[in-house]
Design an enzyme around this catalytic site. Sequence first.
Site, PDB file in Angstrom:
ATOM      1  CB  SER A  80      -3.219   3.830  17.314  1.00  0.00           C
ATOM      2  OG  SER A  80      -2.703   3.458  18.571  1.00  0.00           O
TER       3      SER A  80
ATOM      4  CG  ASN B 217      -6.587  -3.076   9.692  1.00  0.00           C
ATOM      5  OD1 ASN B 217      -6.664  -2.696  10.858  1.00  0.00           O
ATOM      6  ND2 ASN B 217      -6.061  -4.254   9.366  1.00  0.00           N
TER       7      ASN B 217
ATOM      8  CB  ALA C  87       4.623  10.778  13.836  1.00  0.00           C
TER       9      ALA C  87
ATOM     10  CB  ILE D 191      -6.825  -4.595  20.067  1.00  0.00           C
ATOM     11  CG1 ILE D 191      -7.558  -3.243  20.176  1.00  0.00           C
ATOM     12  CG2 ILE D 191      -7.743  -5.680  19.534  1.00  0.00           C
ATOM     13  CD1 ILE D 191      -8.759  -3.252  21.101  1.00  0.00           C
TER      14      ILE D 191
ATOM     15  CE  LYS E 234      -1.739   3.083  13.285  1.00  0.00           C
ATOM     16  NZ  LYS E 234      -2.615   2.446  12.275  1.00  0.00           N
TER      17      LYS E 234
ATOM     18  CB  VAL F 191      -0.995   0.033   1.188  1.00  0.00           C
ATOM     19  CG1 VAL F 191      -1.998  -1.103   1.074  1.00  0.00           C
ATOM     20  CG2 VAL F 191      -0.267   0.010   2.519  1.00  0.00           C
TER      21      VAL F 191
ATOM     22  CE1 TYR G 256       1.072   1.467  14.736  1.00  0.00           C
ATOM     23  CE2 TYR G 256       0.512   2.480  16.840  1.00  0.00           C
ATOM     24  CZ  TYR G 256       0.200   1.623  15.794  1.00  0.00           C
ATOM     25  OH  TYR G 256      -1.000   0.943  15.811  1.00  0.00           O
TER      26      TYR G 256
END
Length: 242
Positions: free
Chosen positions: A142, A90, A157, A188, A159, A64, A155
Site C-alpha cells: 500500500s 492480498n 508497518a 481504491i 505494508k 493465513v 497497517y
Amino acid sequence: MLGGKTAVITGGSRGIGEAVAYKLASHSANIAVIYASNASAAEHVCSKCIQEYGVKSRAYQCDVSDFSSVKDTVAKIRSDFGTAHILINNAGITRDGLIPMMKEEDFDSVMDTNLKGAFNMIRHMAGLFIRNREGCIINMTSVAGLMGNGGQCNYSAAKAGLIGLTKSVAKELASKGVRCNAVAPGFIATDMTRNQTDNPLLKMIPLGFMGETDDVAEAVAYLVLAKYVTGEVLRVDGGIAM
C-alpha cells in the site's frame, strides 16, 4: 496466455482480490480462492470464474496468519490442482487507531494477517515454485507502506514490511526462476475505503479521483506476465505517493 497455470489468491472473495481473480481467469489461469470467513462470496467468485472464463476454480477457507493452517491449505491446493504457479498475497485487515491508544492485540492482528500471512503463504508455496522452476509472487502492499498514514501505524508497518519481504524473496528465489513483486494501491474504491470519502488525503491525489479495483487487477496482470521484472513495487495510486 496463462492456460494451464494455477493462481492462488488470498483475500480473493471480494474487493481487489475478487477483481484479480477475474482478471487472471480472463487470461485462462485456474483460480484457487482463499477466504477468511465469507464462504458464499468465495463460492460466487469461483462460480463466475468457471462459468464466464471456463477455468477450474475452488475456494479454501484459511486463516493465513496460522502457519499450520496455511500448510494444510497449500497441500489441498496441490492435491486439487496438481501444482501452482502464481501467488497473490492480498489478504489484509485494518484495526485503525492513534498509537497512544492502540491496543496490543490490534497491532498484532494486523501484523499477523497482513505481513506474517504473506510469509506463511510464500513459505509453504515456495517448494512448488522451485520444483516447477518457475513462479510469480505478488504481494499487495500500500502507499501507506511507502509514506505512512496517521492512525494506521500497524497497517503502515505491515505494508512497509511487505516491501522488504518482496525484495528479499526476489533476490533469494531469482536463481530458481521465481519472481516476486509488489503492488502498492492508493485510495481504491472497496468496502475497506468507501467510508473514507471525507479523508483529506483524497484531495492530494494528483489525478483527482479514487481508483477502481480493476486498476489494481490490471497492474497485477502486468506483473504476472512481465517475465523480466522482479523486486519491483508498482504504485497504483493516482500519483499520491510520487
